[in-house]
Design an enzyme around this catalytic site. Structure first.
Site, PDB file in Angstrom:
ATOM      1  N   SER A 141      10.859  -3.206  13.376  1.00 41.54           N
ATOM      2  CA  SER A 141      12.145  -2.545  13.561  1.00 41.54           C
ATOM      3  C   SER A 141      11.981  -1.518  14.679  1.00 41.54           C
ATOM      4  O   SER A 141      11.205  -0.571  14.538  1.00 41.54           O
ATOM      5  CB  SER A 141      12.552  -1.867  12.244  1.00 41.54           C
ATOM      6  OG  SER A 141      13.717  -1.108  12.427  1.00 41.54           O
ATOM      7  N   LYS A 200      13.799  -6.435  15.261  1.00 39.10           N
ATOM      8  CA  LYS A 200      15.083  -5.816  14.894  1.00 39.10           C
ATOM      9  C   LYS A 200      15.364  -4.688  15.867  1.00 39.10           C
ATOM     10  O   LYS A 200      14.522  -3.805  16.073  1.00 39.10           O
ATOM     11  CB  LYS A 200      14.983  -5.302  13.457  1.00 39.10           C
ATOM     12  CG  LYS A 200      16.149  -4.492  12.964  1.00 39.10           C
ATOM     13  CD  LYS A 200      16.116  -4.438  11.436  1.00 39.10           C
ATOM     14  CE  LYS A 200      16.012  -3.026  10.919  1.00 39.10           C
ATOM     15  NZ  LYS A 200      16.040  -2.989   9.441  1.00 39.10           N
ATOM     16  N   LYS A 238      17.638  -1.522  16.755  1.00 38.13           N
ATOM     17  CA  LYS A 238      18.618  -0.570  16.245  1.00 38.13           C
ATOM     18  C   LYS A 238      19.704  -0.380  17.302  1.00 38.13           C
ATOM     19  O   LYS A 238      19.391  -0.229  18.491  1.00 38.13           O
ATOM     20  CB  LYS A 238      17.940   0.774  15.940  1.00 38.13           C
ATOM     21  CG  LYS A 238      16.975   0.717  14.769  1.00 38.13           C
ATOM     22  CD  LYS A 238      17.715   0.583  13.436  1.00 38.13           C
ATOM     23  CE  LYS A 238      16.743   0.696  12.267  1.00 38.13           C
ATOM     24  NZ  LYS A 238      17.442   0.605  10.966  1.00 38.13           N
ATOM     25  N   ASP A 242      20.491  -3.868  13.905  1.00 40.49           N
ATOM     26  CA  ASP A 242      20.805  -3.054  12.717  1.00 40.49           C
ATOM     27  C   ASP A 242      21.577  -1.821  13.179  1.00 40.49           C
ATOM     28  O   ASP A 242      21.075  -1.040  13.997  1.00 40.49           O
ATOM     29  CB  ASP A 242      19.504  -2.638  12.006  1.00 40.49           C
ATOM     30  CG  ASP A 242      19.751  -1.889  10.696  1.00 40.49           C
ATOM     31  OD1 ASP A 242      20.927  -1.660  10.340  1.00 40.49           O
ATOM     32  OD2 ASP A 242      18.753  -1.530  10.021  1.00 40.49           O
ATOM     33  N   GLU A 258      22.732  -6.296  10.771  1.00 39.56           N
ATOM     34  CA  GLU A 258      22.528  -5.579   9.513  1.00 39.56           C
ATOM     35  C   GLU A 258      23.477  -4.385   9.431  1.00 39.56           C
ATOM     36  O   GLU A 258      23.575  -3.588  10.369  1.00 39.56           O
ATOM     37  CB  GLU A 258      21.064  -5.118   9.467  1.00 39.56           C
ATOM     38  CG  GLU A 258      20.609  -4.478   8.173  1.00 39.56           C
ATOM     39  CD  GLU A 258      19.086  -4.216   8.194  1.00 39.56           C
ATOM     40  OE1 GLU A 258      18.368  -4.920   8.930  1.00 39.56           O
ATOM     41  OE2 GLU A 258      18.638  -3.311   7.489  1.00 39.56           O
ATOM     42  N   LYS A 294      15.348  -3.473  -0.359  1.00 37.39           N
ATOM     43  CA  LYS A 294      14.408  -2.353  -0.355  1.00 37.39           C
ATOM     44  C   LYS A 294      14.323  -1.879  -1.796  1.00 37.39           C
ATOM     45  O   LYS A 294      15.326  -1.423  -2.357  1.00 37.39           O
ATOM     46  CB  LYS A 294      14.928  -1.209   0.525  1.00 37.39           C
ATOM     47  CG  LYS A 294      14.992  -1.530   2.000  1.00 37.39           C
ATOM     48  CD  LYS A 294      15.538  -0.366   2.783  1.00 37.39           C
ATOM     49  CE  LYS A 294      15.657  -0.709   4.259  1.00 37.39           C
ATOM     50  NZ  LYS A 294      16.369   0.340   5.017  1.00 37.39           N
ATOM     51  N   GLY A 325      12.113  -1.920   5.140  1.00 34.77           N
ATOM     52  CA  GLY A 325      11.120  -0.855   5.127  1.00 34.77           C
ATOM     53  C   GLY A 325      11.779   0.496   5.288  1.00 34.77           C
ATOM     54  O   GLY A 325      12.917   0.600   5.747  1.00 34.77           O
TER      55      GLY A 325
HETATM   56  O1  OSB Z   1      18.010   0.640   8.127  1.00 32.63           O
HETATM   57  O2  OSB Z   1      16.301  -0.546   7.742  1.00 32.63           O
HETATM   58  C1  OSB Z   1      16.789   0.551   7.997  1.00 32.63           C
HETATM   59  C2  OSB Z   1      14.004   3.134   8.499  1.00 32.63           C
HETATM   60  C3  OSB Z   1      14.568   4.228   7.917  1.00 32.63           C
HETATM   61  C4  OSB Z   1      15.844   4.149   7.409  1.00 32.63           C
HETATM   62  C5  OSB Z   1      16.559   2.946   7.486  1.00 32.63           C
HETATM   63  C6  OSB Z   1      15.980   1.814   8.061  1.00 32.63           C
HETATM   64  C7  OSB Z   1      14.699   1.926   8.593  1.00 32.63           C
HETATM   65  C8  OSB Z   1      14.009   0.839   9.281  1.00 32.63           C
HETATM   66  C9  OSB Z   1      12.512   0.965   9.353  1.00 32.63           C
HETATM   67  O3  OSB Z   1      14.573  -0.060   9.873  1.00 32.63           O
HETATM   68  C10 OSB Z   1      11.761  -0.272   9.048  1.00 32.63           C
HETATM   69  C11 OSB Z   1      10.297   0.033   8.883  1.00 32.63           C
HETATM   70  O4  OSB Z   1       9.909   0.681   7.888  1.00 32.63           O
HETATM   71  O5  OSB Z   1       9.529  -0.359   9.751  1.00 32.63           O
HETATM   72 MG    MG Z   2      18.865  -1.242   7.731  1.00 31.63          MG
END
Ligand code: OSB
Ligand code: MG
Length: 373
Positions: free
Chosen positions: A138, A164, A166, A191, A216, A265, A293
């Protein structure tokens, strides 16, 4: 049977190697609540609360989780005999609303204690069948499309099986287009962490051109109805994260057709009993799931890896190796990923499968509180 006789809380500070920016905020240094749990027969395990530093993902933070644990969870759990780990979640839900991440930390620790006592791995105790899990990365919001393209190139070269991106309004179409043009066949997704509304439908539909695996949680953190309307307007599958807080919400997603994929999660849904129920529901309904995660330390990561070993986790999880996040993790061995993007599920020893480095944790600890029966 498991009966807790000691519950110790710790707060550790663990700096990320690089800031992680999502549409709702940025994280530089993790503040993580860890639990150390001891059973009446002397078995000990560690678990992690995934609540963040600020309430920008769910309403929980490490500080709310700390108070809820010390003021409400300890008295419900201490000295109580549980015959099965599935009994813990209902015990924590009775007349006790919300606070899923705080509840999940102890609930998942109880699963690990059952595994320890039964001399099986956590993955085996959950019913996992995979020897290794496919891994995605991510990537936080970058300063420019070019910077993102560079990060994606590195991730693909490392072997990650999903990338992924952001996104947020203004850092979306141009960023995703640049990545797609640079890597025409890469397994990409986006995401948004709730950054859009239905008024952005035509903008989000532009993403359909980039052959994303999924998008996402584009809309509000607790929405299902508007996501259904948006899904009708998009070809790209919607994957829900924030909105799925229980198996009932997953059932509602199916009924309303709010999305086609779920990111599970365990912290968000109150632990492993609910995670497994959502997984089973999705398998029955042919909805792919994958493990999300929350920038976990190696302790929380052990729980995610075990969960992702269940057969229905058919897409790569946000379960990157330790070195993606930390200069040094808190477990031995650290979590590693093969050149083909796979993380091995440890099943050769009982419990969470890694050794907790207590000396390292002591060095990182800024707050402790302990309860004994
Ligand atoms: O939206 O998935 C999410 C991290 C913190 C809060 C929300 C998200 C995330 C991640 C991190 O996408 C994924 C990771 O732990 O590598
Ligand atoms: Mg997410």
């Amino acid at each position: 049977m498991v009966q807790l006789v000691r519950i110790s809380l710790r707060e550790i500070h663990l700096p990320l190697k690089e800031p992680f920016r999502i549409s709702s905020g940025v994280c530089l240094d993790r503040r993580i609540m860890l639990l150390e749990l001891e059973d009446a027969d002397g078995a000990v395990t560690w678990s992690e609360c995934v609540a963040g530093e600020a309430p920008n993902y769910t309403s929980e933070t490490i500080d709310t989780a700390w108070i809820v644990t010390t003021d409400y969870i300890v008295e419900r759990m201490m000295g109580v005999s549980f015959n099965e780990p599935d009994e813990v979640h209902p015990a924590l839900e009775l007349n006790f609303r919300g606070h899923h991440m705080a509840k999940a930390a102890i609930e998942m620790g109880m699963w690990a204690l059952f595994a320890e006592k039964e001399q099986v791995s956590l993955a085996q105790r959950l019913g996992g069948t995979r020897a290794e899990i496919a891994t995605g990365i991510s990537l936080g919001i970058q300063d420019s499309p070019a910077a993102l393209v560079e990060r994606v190139g590195k991730a693909l070269a490392q072997g990650y099986r999903k990338v992924k991106l952001k996104i947020e309004p203004g850092r979306d179409i141009d960023y995703v287009r640049a990545v797609r043009e640079a890597f025409p066949d890469a397994p990409l997704m986006a995401d948004a962490n709730n950054a859009y509304t239905l008024a952005d439908t035509s903008r989000l539909a532009l993403l359909d051109a980039f052959n994303l695996m999924m998008i996402e949680q584009p809309l509000s953190h607790d929405d299902l109805v508007r996501h259904a309307e948006l899904q009708r307007a998009l070809r790209t599958p919607i994957c829900l994260d924030e909105s799925i807080t229980s198996v009932e919400r997953a059932e509602d997603m199916l009924t309303l057709k709010s999305g086609r994929i779920i990111n599970i999660k365990p912290g968000r849904v109150g632990g492993f009993q609910q995670s497994r129920a959502i997984h089973d529901l999705c398998v029955r309904n042919e909805i792919p799931v994958w493990c999300g995660g929350m920038l976990e330390s190696g302790i929380g990561r052990a729980y995610n890896v075990a969960l992702a070993s269940l057969a229905g986790f058919t897409k790569p999880g946000d379960v990157s190796p330790s070195a993606r996040y930390w200069a040094q993790d808190v477990v031995t061995p650290e979590w590693t990923m093969s050149a083909t993007g796979m993380v091995r599920v440890p099943t050769d020893r009982p419990g969470i499968g890694v050794t907790v480095n207590v000396d390292r944790i002591d060095d990182l600890t800024v707050r402790t509180e302990a309860f004994v029966a």
